[in-house]
Design an enzyme around this catalytic site. Structure first.
Site, PDB file in Angstrom:
ATOM      1  N   ARG A 287     -38.892   5.231   3.119  1.00  0.00           N
ATOM      2  CA  ARG A 287     -38.231   4.401   2.099  1.00  0.00           C
ATOM      3  C   ARG A 287     -39.239   3.470   1.429  1.00  0.00           C
ATOM      4  NH1 ARG A 287     -34.871  -0.647   3.277  1.00  0.00           N
ATOM      5  NH2 ARG A 287     -33.946  -1.171   1.266  1.00  0.00           N
TER       6      ARG A 287
ATOM      7  N   HIS B  26     -39.912   3.503  -2.536  1.00  0.00           N
ATOM      8  CA  HIS B  26     -39.624   2.342  -3.379  1.00  0.00           C
ATOM      9  C   HIS B  26     -40.862   1.791  -4.075  1.00  0.00           C
ATOM     10  CE1 HIS B  26     -35.360   1.071  -2.002  1.00  0.00           C
ATOM     11  NE2 HIS B  26     -35.523   2.381  -1.871  1.00  0.00           N
TER      12      HIS B  26
ATOM     13  N   HIS C 248     -32.381  11.496   2.201  1.00  0.00           N
ATOM     14  CA  HIS C 248     -31.303  10.849   2.963  1.00  0.00           C
ATOM     15  C   HIS C 248     -30.934  11.626   4.219  1.00  0.00           C
ATOM     16  CE1 HIS C 248     -29.625   8.314  -0.618  1.00  0.00           C
ATOM     17  NE2 HIS C 248     -30.581   7.685   0.063  1.00  0.00           N
ATOM     18  N   THR C 249     -31.596  12.753   4.431  1.00  0.00           N
ATOM     19  CA  THR C 249     -31.365  13.471   5.679  1.00  0.00           C
ATOM     20  C   THR C 249     -31.832  12.644   6.869  1.00  0.00           C
ATOM     21  OG1 THR C 249     -31.474  15.691   6.645  1.00  0.00           O
ATOM     22  CG2 THR C 249     -33.549  14.736   5.891  1.00  0.00           C
TER      23      THR C 249
ATOM     24  N   TRP D 289     -26.405   9.136   7.076  1.00  0.00           N
ATOM     25  CA  TRP D 289     -25.824  10.216   6.266  1.00  0.00           C
ATOM     26  C   TRP D 289     -25.611  11.474   7.106  1.00  0.00           C
ATOM     27  CZ3 TRP D 289     -29.002   6.546   4.285  1.00  0.00           C
ATOM     28  CH2 TRP D 289     -28.703   5.995   3.040  1.00  0.00           C
ATOM     29  N   THR D 290     -26.421  11.623   8.148  1.00  0.00           N
ATOM     30  CA  THR D 290     -26.363  12.815   8.983  1.00  0.00           C
ATOM     31  C   THR D 290     -26.273  12.418  10.458  1.00  0.00           C
ATOM     32  OG1 THR D 290     -28.784  12.969   9.199  1.00  0.00           O
ATOM     33  CG2 THR D 290     -27.766  14.118   7.330  1.00  0.00           C
TER      34      THR D 290
ATOM     35  N   ASP E  96     -34.451  17.686   8.107  1.00  0.00           N
ATOM     36  CA  ASP E  96     -34.027  19.070   7.906  1.00  0.00           C
ATOM     37  C   ASP E  96     -33.092  19.119   6.702  1.00  0.00           C
ATOM     38  OD1 ASP E  96     -31.644  17.991   8.824  1.00  0.00           O
ATOM     39  OD2 ASP E  96     -31.735  18.985  10.784  1.00  0.00           O
TER      40      ASP E  96
ATOM     41  N   ASP F 117     -24.349  10.400  -3.838  1.00  0.00           N
ATOM     42  CA  ASP F 117     -24.437  11.603  -3.011  1.00  0.00           C
ATOM     43  C   ASP F 117     -23.429  12.652  -3.490  1.00  0.00           C
ATOM     44  OD1 ASP F 117     -26.360  10.539  -1.052  1.00  0.00           O
ATOM     45  OD2 ASP F 117     -24.717   9.232  -0.445  1.00  0.00           O
TER      46      ASP F 117
END
Length: 390
Positions: A94, A98, A233-234, A293-294, A301, A322
């Protein structure tokens, strides 16, 4: 440089046959003199620029190889650090995102154009709302910068992001290095260049798909690249204390079943199972809490594209931006392709991330410095048109 006048000097002949200069040949002589002066001024300008470039520690001199060796050594130390108990892959990715993601190709001047120039290390930029929590990422990198002070902050941040992806099981990102740092906080970009999560959006976009395109098109990305980069975001989580897009915050009792131990909120917790989110199956996630998110949010992945939130809408995050990726007709085909083919996602993500890492970057030497070897086999994609080199 101006071209020399290659016209042959014309001669005229008097009545005795003796050659003499005509009016035209005198004019040509004056033109040649003017051209020579212009060439000399150009040589001076090039000389001045060359002197500026060779003074920089990443110029094409013997120092280039020292710099390259520092990059490799730093990478080799970052990998076990990130892969250890800290599990800081998401925040370092991140941070890199950014720093580079502020780029605006409509702004002609460096470094006001934003981008991968290390400006995020200054409080003026760290205090932007979208950067909440990233001070911790810089804290992780400070010991590495102290040990390898020749490395620019811009390079260290992007190197850490690429290494974080690899450490989480993702693709090896063979980017180039040699980025020049900003010098002072006054060179930080204006706030508001990073994508938002939910409406109302700062750019007044009517919907999430329009907002994503406005932000990413400003940096030179197309629909396919937008979807690929969103796949970051995974890994990672959102926190109430940072983004405000979730009610889940710091600590195990404020996490979900995937990030903490919600049972602790009711006074329990003794039976909380060990969290396993890493690709290697090792237990532990570092700091607990927040909303991911996961389910395996420390594993890079293609789980993000499999919409795991449908099975657990209360425990997994899914925002308007998303949802736009699989409902918008321009984004959806790419989203579906990555859900079906992890290899395609890895290849496209690595290519797009290299491009992102060069947005707004000024390289010295101008072609950058590579640290590719047999273990970093991804082909370096040509994204020089998205960098500002000097």
């Amino acid at each position: 440089f101006s071209k020399r006048n290659t016209c042959s000097r014309r001669l005229s002949t008097d009545t005795k046959g003796a050659p003499h200069k005509s009016t035209e040949s005198r004019n040509v002589s004056k033109m040649s003199s003017s051209v020579s002066m212009a060439e000399e001024r150009a040589r001076v300008r090039v000389g001045d620029l060359t002197r500026q470039l060779t003074l920089h520690p990443t110029s094409a001199t013997d120092d280039t190889y020292t710099y390259q060796a520092d990059l490799k050594a730093c990478r080799d130390e970052l990998l076990p650090f990130i892969s250890g108990d800290v599990n800081c892959n998401p925040i370092l990715l991140r941070l890199a995102w950014h720093d580079a993601g502020t780029f605006d190709e409509s702004v002609p001047m460096w470094p006001k154009c934003g981008g991968a120039n290390g400006s995020i290390r200054f409080d003026a930029e760290l205090e932007h709302g979208a950067n909440a929590g990233l001070r911790k990422g810089l804290m992780y990198l400070k010991p590495f910068h102290a040990k390898y002070p020749r490395l620019s902050w811009a390079d260290l941040i992007q190197l850490a992001g690429a290494t974080a992806i690899e450490a989480a099981g993702g693709p090896k990102v063979a980017m180039r290095y040699g980025r020049v740092d900003t010098d002072v906080a006054e060179q930080c970009p204006e706030e508001g260049n990073l994508p938002g999560a939910e409406p109302p959006f700062e750019d007044k976009s009517p919907d999430a798909a329009t907002h994503l395109r406005r932000v990413f098109h400003r940096m030179g990305f197309n629909d396919q690249e937008i979807v690929a980069l969103s796949g970051a975001h995974t890994i990672g989580r959102a926190f109430k204390e940072r983004s405000g897009v979730t009610d889940f915050g710091y600590g195990p009792k404020n996490g979900t079943a995937h990030t903490g131990c919600p049972a602790m909120k009711a006074g329990g917790g003794g039976g909380c199972p060990a969290l396993v989110a890493r690709r290697d199956g090792a237990e532990g996630v570092g700091m607990q809490g927040g909303m991911s998110w996961t389910k395996k949010w420390l594993t890079f992945d293609n789980s993000y594209f499999k919409k795991e939130y449908v099975e657990d809408p209360e425990g997994l995050l899914w925002m308007s931006t998303d949802k736009a990726l699989h409902t918008d007709s321009g984004f959806a085909p790419h989203f579906q392709r990555y859900a079906e083919d992890e290899g395609a996602f890895f290849e496209d993500f690595a290519s797009a991330f290299i491009k992102l890492s060069e947005c707004g970057a000024r390289f010295r030497p101008v072609n950058g410095i590579k640290i590719n070897d047999e273990s970093w086999i991804k082909t370096l994609r040509d994204s020089s048109s998205f960098s500002r080199s000097a």
